[in-house]
Design an enzyme around this catalytic site. Structure first.
Site, PDB file in Angstrom:
ATOM      1  N   GLN A 109      -1.813  -9.022   8.407  1.00  0.00           N
ATOM      2  CA  GLN A 109      -2.723  -7.968   7.942  1.00  0.00           C
ATOM      3  C   GLN A 109      -3.115  -8.241   6.495  1.00  0.00           C
ATOM      4  O   GLN A 109      -3.901  -7.505   5.914  1.00  0.00           O
ATOM      5  CB  GLN A 109      -2.017  -6.607   8.032  1.00  0.00           C
ATOM      6  CG  GLN A 109      -1.585  -6.244   9.438  1.00  0.00           C
ATOM      7  CD  GLN A 109      -0.655  -5.032   9.452  1.00  0.00           C
ATOM      8  OE1 GLN A 109      -1.106  -3.891   9.442  1.00  0.00           O
ATOM      9  NE2 GLN A 109       0.636  -5.272   9.487  1.00  0.00           N
TER      10      GLN A 109
ATOM     11  N   CYS B  68     -28.927  -8.495   2.692  1.00  0.00           N
ATOM     12  CA  CYS B  68     -29.626  -9.641   3.299  1.00  0.00           C
ATOM     13  C   CYS B  68     -28.654 -10.620   3.964  1.00  0.00           C
ATOM     14  O   CYS B  68     -29.079 -11.565   4.618  1.00  0.00           O
ATOM     15  CB  CYS B  68     -30.476 -10.371   2.262  1.00  0.00           C
ATOM     16  SG  CYS B  68     -29.515 -11.393   1.122  1.00  0.00           S
TER      17      CYS B  68
ATOM     18  N   ASP C  63      15.616  -6.301   1.714  1.00  0.00           N
ATOM     19  CA  ASP C  63      14.571  -7.114   1.083  1.00  0.00           C
ATOM     20  C   ASP C  63      14.283  -8.343   1.971  1.00  0.00           C
ATOM     21  O   ASP C  63      15.218  -9.016   2.437  1.00  0.00           O
ATOM     22  CB  ASP C  63      15.026  -7.559  -0.305  1.00  0.00           C
ATOM     23  CG  ASP C  63      13.977  -8.428  -0.966  1.00  0.00           C
ATOM     24  OD1 ASP C  63      13.011  -7.871  -1.509  1.00  0.00           O
ATOM     25  OD2 ASP C  63      14.107  -9.672  -0.899  1.00  0.00           O
TER      26      ASP C  63
ATOM     27  N   GLY D  82      12.619   0.432   4.192  1.00  0.00           N
ATOM     28  CA  GLY D  82      11.933   1.720   4.278  1.00  0.00           C
ATOM     29  C   GLY D  82      11.364   1.969   5.663  1.00  0.00           C
ATOM     30  O   GLY D  82      11.497   1.151   6.578  1.00  0.00           O
TER      31      GLY D  82
ATOM     32  N   SER E 256       5.783  -4.434   7.191  1.00  0.00           N
ATOM     33  CA  SER E 256       4.672  -3.543   7.558  1.00  0.00           C
ATOM     34  C   SER E 256       5.199  -2.169   7.939  1.00  0.00           C
ATOM     35  O   SER E 256       6.216  -2.059   8.630  1.00  0.00           O
ATOM     36  CB  SER E 256       3.869  -4.121   8.729  1.00  0.00           C
ATOM     37  OG  SER E 256       2.829  -3.231   9.083  1.00  0.00           O
ATOM     38  N   SER E 257       4.472  -1.133   7.505  1.00  0.00           N
ATOM     39  CA  SER E 257       4.850   0.234   7.885  1.00  0.00           C
ATOM     40  C   SER E 257       4.383   0.573   9.304  1.00  0.00           C
ATOM     41  O   SER E 257       4.737   1.619   9.836  1.00  0.00           O
ATOM     42  CB  SER E 257       4.244   1.222   6.879  1.00  0.00           C
ATOM     43  OG  SER E 257       2.838   1.068   6.862  1.00  0.00           O
TER      44      SER E 257
ATOM     45  N   PHE F 230       0.818  -1.211   0.000  1.00  0.00           N
ATOM     46  CA  PHE F 230       0.000   0.000   0.000  1.00  0.00           C
ATOM     47  C   PHE F 230       0.854   1.265   0.000  1.00  0.00           C
ATOM     48  O   PHE F 230       0.640   2.182  -0.782  1.00  0.00           O
ATOM     49  CB  PHE F 230      -0.940   0.009   1.224  1.00  0.00           C
ATOM     50  CG  PHE F 230      -1.873  -1.152   1.226  1.00  0.00           C
ATOM     51  CD1 PHE F 230      -3.060  -1.093   0.525  1.00  0.00           C
ATOM     52  CD2 PHE F 230      -1.553  -2.327   1.901  1.00  0.00           C
ATOM     53  CE1 PHE F 230      -3.925  -2.180   0.490  1.00  0.00           C
ATOM     54  CE2 PHE F 230      -2.397  -3.416   1.879  1.00  0.00           C
ATOM     55  CZ  PHE F 230      -3.588  -3.345   1.172  1.00  0.00           C
ATOM     56  N   ARG F 231       1.875   1.299   0.902  1.00  0.00           N
ATOM     57  CA  ARG F 231       2.609   2.545   1.132  1.00  0.00           C
ATOM     58  C   ARG F 231       4.063   2.495   0.674  1.00  0.00           C
ATOM     59  O   ARG F 231       4.806   3.438   0.878  1.00  0.00           O
ATOM     60  CB  ARG F 231       2.531   2.925   2.621  1.00  0.00           C
ATOM     61  CG  ARG F 231       1.110   3.170   3.066  1.00  0.00           C
ATOM     62  CD  ARG F 231       0.958   3.390   4.551  1.00  0.00           C
ATOM     63  NE  ARG F 231      -0.453   3.427   4.910  1.00  0.00           N
ATOM     64  CZ  ARG F 231      -1.212   2.336   5.121  1.00  0.00           C
ATOM     65  NH1 ARG F 231      -0.684   1.124   5.053  1.00  0.00           N
ATOM     66  NH2 ARG F 231      -2.491   2.462   5.419  1.00  0.00           N
TER      67      ARG F 231
ATOM     68  N   HIS G  83      -7.248  -8.644   9.256  1.00  0.00           N
ATOM     69  CA  HIS G  83      -7.998  -7.806   8.312  1.00  0.00           C
ATOM     70  C   HIS G  83      -8.903  -8.642   7.399  1.00  0.00           C
ATOM     71  O   HIS G  83      -9.286  -8.206   6.326  1.00  0.00           O
ATOM     72  CB  HIS G  83      -7.044  -6.928   7.492  1.00  0.00           C
ATOM     73  CG  HIS G  83      -6.379  -5.861   8.324  1.00  0.00           C
ATOM     74  ND1 HIS G  83      -5.312  -5.111   7.895  1.00  0.00           N
ATOM     75  CD2 HIS G  83      -6.645  -5.430   9.587  1.00  0.00           C
ATOM     76  CE1 HIS G  83      -4.949  -4.266   8.854  1.00  0.00           C
ATOM     77  NE2 HIS G  83      -5.736  -4.448   9.888  1.00  0.00           N
TER      78      HIS G  83
HETATM   79  P1  OAD Z   1       2.265  -0.972   3.902  1.00  0.00           P
HETATM   80  O1  OAD Z   1       2.150  -0.878   2.416  1.00  0.00           O
HETATM   81  O2  OAD Z   1       1.843   0.199   4.710  1.00  0.00           O
HETATM   82  O3  OAD Z   1       3.778  -1.292   4.298  1.00  0.00           O
HETATM   83  C1  OAD Z   1       4.517  -2.262   3.615  1.00  0.00           C
HETATM   84  C2  OAD Z   1       5.985  -2.025   3.900  1.00  0.00           C
HETATM   85  O4  OAD Z   1       6.743  -3.111   3.351  1.00  0.00           O
HETATM   86  C3  OAD Z   1       6.555  -0.745   3.286  1.00  0.00           C
HETATM   87  O5  OAD Z   1       7.278  -0.037   4.270  1.00  0.00           O
HETATM   88  C4  OAD Z   1       7.456  -1.247   2.161  1.00  0.00           C
HETATM   89  O6  OAD Z   1       8.571  -0.387   1.935  1.00  0.00           O
HETATM   90  C5  OAD Z   1       7.896  -2.583   2.729  1.00  0.00           C
HETATM   91  N1  OAD Z   1       8.285  -3.563   1.696  1.00  0.00           N
HETATM   92  C6  OAD Z   1       7.623  -3.849   0.539  1.00  0.00           C
HETATM   93  N2  OAD Z   1       8.215  -4.857  -0.125  1.00  0.00           N
HETATM   94  C7  OAD Z   1       9.292  -5.223   0.621  1.00  0.00           C
HETATM   95  C8  OAD Z   1      10.310  -6.215   0.455  1.00  0.00           C
HETATM   96  N3  OAD Z   1      10.326  -7.041  -0.591  1.00  0.00           N
HETATM   97  N4  OAD Z   1      11.265  -6.307   1.410  1.00  0.00           N
HETATM   98  C9  OAD Z   1      11.260  -5.476   2.490  1.00  0.00           C
HETATM   99  N5  OAD Z   1      10.314  -4.536   2.701  1.00  0.00           N
HETATM  100  C10 OAD Z   1       9.339  -4.407   1.784  1.00  0.00           C
HETATM  101  O7  OAD Z   1       1.497  -2.312   4.324  1.00  0.00           O
HETATM  102  P2  OAD Z   1       0.866  -2.717   5.745  1.00  0.00           P
HETATM  103  O8  OAD Z   1       1.701  -2.214   6.855  1.00  0.00           O
HETATM  104  O9  OAD Z   1       0.571  -4.161   5.667  1.00  0.00           O
HETATM  105  O10 OAD Z   1      -5.527  -2.429   5.448  1.00  0.00           O
HETATM  106  O11 OAD Z   1      -0.486  -1.911   5.699  1.00  0.00           O
HETATM  107  C11 OAD Z   1      -1.418  -2.079   6.726  1.00  0.00           C
HETATM  108  C12 OAD Z   1      -2.836  -1.970   6.232  1.00  0.00           C
HETATM  109  O12 OAD Z   1      -2.995  -0.765   5.477  1.00  0.00           O
HETATM  110  C13 OAD Z   1      -3.244  -3.036   5.236  1.00  0.00           C
HETATM  111  O13 OAD Z   1      -3.602  -4.258   5.847  1.00  0.00           O
HETATM  112  C14 OAD Z   1      -4.416  -2.417   4.553  1.00  0.00           C
HETATM  113  C15 OAD Z   1      -3.879  -1.018   4.350  1.00  0.00           C
HETATM  114  O14 OAD Z   1      -4.819  -0.025   4.303  1.00  0.00           O
HETATM  115  C16 OAD Z   1      -6.782  -2.448   4.990  1.00  0.00           C
HETATM  116  O15 OAD Z   1      -7.028  -2.473   3.809  1.00  0.00           O
HETATM  117  C17 OAD Z   1      -7.826  -2.448   6.045  1.00  0.00           C
HETATM  118 ZN    ZN Z   2     -28.900 -10.023  -0.598  1.00  0.00          ZN
END
Ligand code: OAD
Ligand code: ZN
Length: 254
Positions: free
Chosen positions: A107, A136, A239, A220, A196-197, A38-39, A125
């Site tokens: 998540q 319904c 990574d 990150g 996760s961020s 996502f981020r 989640h």
């Molecule tokens: P984020 O997208 O916020 O964070 C993912 C992190 O993983 C980022 O800091 C990336 O830089 C890092 N990253 C990505 N690929 C990588 C790799 N190969 N090696 C090392 N680091 C890597 O994702 P979440 O923290 O999971 O919720 O986001 C939390 C929630 O926000 C999600 O479950 C979702 C979203 O809105 C809902 O939809 C309710």
């Molecule tokens: Zn229905």
């Protein structure tokens, strides 16, 4: 590279000593499987090209206009079809098999932990394996709701015409299994935060509930709001697959 090997050795030693490992995984865990996060730099919220992209998963917005969510959901379903668990997913499944892991709190909604062989998985989640009619309550299995999602811009219930929604937890909805997750964190002697961020609550609040050592593996920025760096024994900015392959070279779990 040397630094990564040193961190991997340190992590391997921590795993050898641990008996009650818990993982909290985020979207970064699955980017190597081709599912965007996502981020991150290529994340969904950066690419969405809309102000306030979190509204894609906002429940009030969904009730007003489900088409925004569904336009992104179709892309996710396509990515999921092609996705396979990553090395890191298999690594944590192997830790469970060895009797060292209490559980995975995720998540993510992609079920890649289960597909890698993990059994004790808490999808806080939710998931996309079941969908429900928002009017319904009729339940639809994955294949049926997926077919309807590609047939129509907005899939609707054949019983009452209500909009169908996958059982993903949206912003504004309660997360699942939260008490069990905090309980798991309390029991852990080694707690991993991977990909996760740590900006979304209550998930971001879980790691600091542990009295065990905490390892954070994320490329990150990771928010320190709920998990101050003073609580983190090992912070790896690399990574995820590259790092756990290096840890595995010492442990030979896979
Ligand atoms: P984020 O997208 O916020 O964070 C993912 C992190 O993983 C980022 O800091 C990336 O830089 C890092 N990253 C990505 N690929 C990588 C790799 N190969 N090696 C090392 N680091 C890597 O994702 P979440 O923290 O999971 O919720 O986001 C939390 C929630 O926000 C999600 O479950 C979702 C979203 O809105 C809902 O939809 C309710
Ligand atoms: Zn229905």
């Amino acid at each position: 590279m040397k630094a990564l090997q040193q961190e991997a050795s340190q992590c391997a030693e921590m795993i050898k000593k641990a008996n009650a490992i818990v993982l909290l995984s985020g979207a970064g865990m699955s980017t190597n499987a081709g599912i965007p996060d996502f981020r991150g730099p290529q994340g969904l919220y950066k690419r969405a090209g809309i102000p306030d992209p979190e509204r894609i998963f906002d429940i009030e917005y969904f009730y007003r206009d489900p088409s925004l969510f569904y336009s992104f959901h179709r892309e996710l379903l396509k990515a999921l079809d092609a996705a396979k668990p990553t090395f890191a997913h298999f690594f944590f499944a192997a830790l469970e098999k060895k009797g060292k892991l209490l559980g995975v709190i995720t998540q993510n909604i992609d079920a890649l932990h289960q597909r890698a062989g993990s059994h004790k998985v808490y999808e806080i989640h939710g998931g996309i394996w079941e969908s429900h009619c928002t009017k319904c309550g009729k339940s639809f299995d994955y294949e049926t709701s997926k077919r309807m999602t590609f047939e129509k811009e907005i899939p609707r219930c054949d019983n009452c015409g209500g909009v169908i929604k996958p059982d993903i937890v949206f912003f504004g909805e309660p997360v699942k299994h939260i008490d069990e997750c905090f309980e798991l964190a309390r029991k852990a002697d080694l707690f991993f935060v991977v990909g996760s961020s740590l900006v979304v609550t209550p998930a971001a609040m879980i790691p600091s509930a542990t009295s065990g050592e905490i390892v954070v593996v994320n490329k990150g920025e990771v928010s320190e709001f709920y998990l101050p760096s003073s609580r983190v024994a090992l912070r790896v900015d690399a990574d995820i697959d590259e790092f756990f392959r290096s840890v595995n070279e010492e442990l030979k779990l896979l």
